[in-house]
Design an enzyme around this catalytic site. Structure first.
Site, mmCIF file in Angstrom:
data_model
loop_
_atom_site.group_PDB
_atom_site.id
_atom_site.type_symbol
_atom_site.label_atom_id
_atom_site.label_comp_id
_atom_site.label_asym_id
_atom_site.label_seq_id
_atom_site.Cartn_x
_atom_site.Cartn_y
_atom_site.Cartn_z
ATOM 1 N N LYS A 214 -11.108 -4.250 18.816
ATOM 2 C CA LYS A 214 -9.696 -4.604 19.033
ATOM 3 C C LYS A 214 -9.262 -4.357 20.477
ATOM 4 O O LYS A 214 -8.104 -4.506 20.812
ATOM 5 C CB LYS A 214 -8.813 -3.816 18.054
ATOM 6 C CG LYS A 214 -9.155 -4.101 16.576
ATOM 7 C CD LYS A 214 -8.116 -3.520 15.624
ATOM 8 C CE LYS A 214 -8.557 -3.688 14.173
ATOM 9 N NZ LYS A 214 -7.437 -3.808 13.248
ATOM 10 N N ASP B 166 -4.150 -6.640 5.280
ATOM 11 C CA ASP B 166 -5.086 -7.536 5.965
ATOM 12 C C ASP B 166 -4.961 -8.967 5.446
ATOM 13 O O ASP B 166 -5.253 -9.918 6.157
ATOM 14 C CB ASP B 166 -6.530 -7.041 5.765
ATOM 15 C CG ASP B 166 -6.780 -5.768 6.556
ATOM 16 O OD1 ASP B 166 -6.269 -5.681 7.688
ATOM 17 O OD2 ASP B 166 -7.437 -4.845 6.034
ATOM 18 N N LYS C 265 9.641 -16.898 -10.250
ATOM 19 C CA LYS C 265 8.795 -15.853 -10.838
ATOM 20 C C LYS C 265 7.657 -16.502 -11.645
ATOM 21 O O LYS C 265 7.918 -17.408 -12.459
ATOM 22 C CB LYS C 265 9.660 -14.983 -11.758
ATOM 23 C CG LYS C 265 8.897 -13.828 -12.354
ATOM 24 C CD LYS C 265 9.772 -12.992 -13.254
ATOM 25 C CE LYS C 265 8.900 -12.017 -14.011
ATOM 26 N NZ LYS C 265 9.367 -11.741 -15.341
ATOM 27 N N ASN D 188 0.853 -1.194 0.000
ATOM 28 C CA ASN D 188 0.000 0.000 0.000
ATOM 29 C C ASN D 188 0.888 1.242 0.000
ATOM 30 O O ASN D 188 2.108 1.138 -0.051
ATOM 31 C CB ASN D 188 -0.942 -0.014 1.208
ATOM 32 C CG ASN D 188 -0.165 -0.080 2.501
ATOM 33 O OD1 ASN D 188 0.578 0.838 2.839
ATOM 34 N ND2 ASN D 188 -0.297 -1.186 3.227
ATOM 35 N N LYS E 133 -13.604 -0.164 15.567
ATOM 36 C CA LYS E 133 -12.270 -0.786 15.715
ATOM 37 C C LYS E 133 -11.758 -0.641 17.155
ATOM 38 O O LYS E 133 -11.119 -1.537 17.687
ATOM 39 C CB LYS E 133 -11.263 -0.150 14.733
ATOM 40 C CG LYS E 133 -11.443 -0.671 13.315
ATOM 41 C CD LYS E 133 -10.511 -0.009 12.315
ATOM 42 C CE LYS E 133 -10.829 -0.513 10.918
ATOM 43 N NZ LYS E 133 -10.239 0.264 9.841
ATOM 44 N N ASP F 229 -4.199 -10.060 13.139
ATOM 45 C CA ASP F 229 -4.358 -8.639 13.486
ATOM 46 C C ASP F 229 -3.363 -8.326 14.609
ATOM 47 O O ASP F 229 -3.528 -8.776 15.750
ATOM 48 C CB ASP F 229 -5.798 -8.364 13.925
ATOM 49 C CG ASP F 229 -6.050 -6.869 14.019
ATOM 50 O OD1 ASP F 229 -5.248 -6.175 14.678
ATOM 51 O OD2 ASP F 229 -7.021 -6.393 13.423
ATOM 52 N N PHE G 39 -4.548 2.979 14.861
ATOM 53 C CA PHE G 39 -4.957 3.981 13.873
ATOM 54 C C PHE G 39 -6.104 3.378 13.073
ATOM 55 O O PHE G 39 -6.198 2.159 12.959
ATOM 56 C CB PHE G 39 -3.799 4.312 12.919
ATOM 57 C CG PHE G 39 -2.927 5.432 13.395
ATOM 58 C CD1 PHE G 39 -2.105 5.271 14.488
ATOM 59 C CD2 PHE G 39 -2.912 6.655 12.728
ATOM 60 C CE1 PHE G 39 -1.289 6.301 14.927
ATOM 61 C CE2 PHE G 39 -2.104 7.698 13.146
ATOM 62 C CZ PHE G 39 -1.286 7.521 14.254
#
Ligand code: PMT
Length: 400
Positions: free
Chosen positions: A342, A279, A289, A210, A338, A307, A324
């Site tokens: 959590k 996730d 490859k 990301n 959350k 998690d 966060f």
């Protein structure tokens, strides 16, 4: 840990024989963990060269008010904003007079006019000049304006006189500068911070990841160190240099981050999960490859990653745990969900639908939710935001 650790000190050097001691002062300030930049007046350059102070500080030395190159890179306003402390040592009688009058006739006096940071001066001059009524009136005036005066010491002087006017020794000046900042609010605490993205391998050359740059997490690490904490930074792949004072573990995948986090969290007081953890990961990480096939489509099966922050919050003797929430919609509802799911103590809700804050930007704006609190931090640099977050956490955790 010194209260100057991670602070940005702008050392101003004005003209006087004591300017040679500025070289040693840079070292003493660096010993505390401060970053030092130097501004010299024209007179100072007769006593010590900018090159010497540049080599010692590791940063270009600023000398000219109207240098187009310097103004383009870091001009007087940037220098004034950069400083957490402006420390002028030695401060000559002439510089003190100009500072008192608010003159802006060279770079150093202009930076002093423009800065919002505290200013401290270490006077250095002949004893008669120090005792002169005009100098004493200037010193009283600077005292009234909350400008800190370090010294001077008394003793034999370069000119052969004996009396007050000698600049304090570099070590004494560094110690005096430390007293201007309060001892860290997290002194004695261990803080573990996750930062950056994770990379989930598909094959030896491809991965899923990301856009996290790590800037938010690294800024939190710096703020934690500044607050006196022992800082452990667990970072995914980034282009950033970790803070020197952090103990850094570089990881790549979510599984590696999970392992490092649980290992370190058990000995910590505070755990802050700012990393953007994938996730899911590919069920298979191919040894070779993957080759293009005749088919127009290709599927990669994904399996869930553990998690990390929830696992830390589930520890029997859990640290104060901060997560966060990166959301593009329903910020408050998703973040609060959350927080509960959590079992976190705080959650920092981040609107990542905007390109100017959140992922890979220098600024951020967040809302922080706790079971019984909401704090909004308006858009500011990640460095400033990190400091506010650390202040808030310091207020929340039980003191020893
Ligand atoms: O790195 P920057 O470019 O500076 O960008 C900063 C940031 C946008 C990445 C950061 O401010 C941020 O919002 N980080 C959290 C990103 C995220 O993964 O959010 P989330 O809502 O998907 O996850 C919620 C929390 O669970 C986070 O604390 C996350 O670290 C944690 N998590 C998520 C998945 C997982 N497998 N393990 C986790 O610990």
């Amino acid at each position: 840990m010194s209260s100057l650790c991670n602070k940005q000190v702008l050392l101003g050097v004005s003209g006087g024989i004591a300017a040679y001691k500025s070289a040693e002062l840079i070292r003493r300030l660096q010993d505390t963990g401060a970053t030092v930049r130097v501004v010299m007046t024209p007179a100072a350059q007769h006593f010590i060269t900018p090159l010497t102070l540049q080599a010692l500080s590791g940063n270009p030395v600023h000398t000219e008010m109207l240098d187009p190159e310097a103004e383009a890179a870091m001009g007087h306003i940037e220098l004034a904003r950069w400083a957490d402390l402006v420390l002028v040592a030695p401060a000559s009688a002439d510089f003190i007079a100009r500072l008192t009058q608010g003159q802006g006739n060279d770079l150093l006096s202009t930076v002093c006019l423009a800065t919002a940071a505290p200013i401290a001066i270490a006077p250095a001059m002949n004893q008669a000049m120090w005792s002169a009524a005009s100098t004493q009136a200037n010193i009283s005036s600077l005292n009234e304006r909350n400008i800190s005066i370090f010294g001077p010491a008394s003793g034999s002087q370069a000119c052969g006189d004996v009396g007050p006017g000698r600049m304090l020794e570099p070590e004494e000046i560094a110690s005096a500068a430390e007293t201007l900042f309060s001892p860290g609010t997290l002194a004695g605490k261990t803080v573990v911070i996750t930062a950056g993205p994770t990379r989930e391998a598909i094959d030896p050359v491809r991965y899923i990841s990301n856009q996290s740059s790590g800037k938010m997490g690294y800024a939190i690490a710096e703020a934690a160190i500044e607050a006196g904490a022992r800082c452990i930074l667990i970072t995914g792949p980034t282009c950033l240099t970790p803070p020197e004072k952090a103990q850094t573990f570089k990881v790549t995948s979510a599984l590696e981050m999970h392992e490092a986090s649980l290992r370190e969290a058990v000995h910590s007081d505070i755990f802050i999960a700012s990393a953007a953890v994938a996730d899911f990961r590919p069920a298979q990480n191919a040894d070779q490859k993957l080759k293009k096939t005749a088919s127009d489509t290709m599927s990669i099966e994904l399996v869930k990653n553990p998690d990390i922050v929830a696992a830390v919050a589930a520890l029997e003797d859990k640290p104060y745990t901060v997560g966060f929430a990166a959301e593009t919609q329903n910020l408050e509802n998703y973040a609060k969900d959350k927080l509960r799911r959590k079992n976190l103590d705080l959650i920092v809700a981040n609107d990542v639908s905007r390109s100017d804050i959140g992922f890979n930007s220098d600024n951020n704006a967040v809302t922080i939710f706790g079971p019984e609190r909401t704090n909004v931090i308006a858009e500011c640099s990640k460095r400033q935001l990190a400091r506010q977050l650390i202040d808030l956490i310091a207020q929340e955790i039980p003191s020893e």
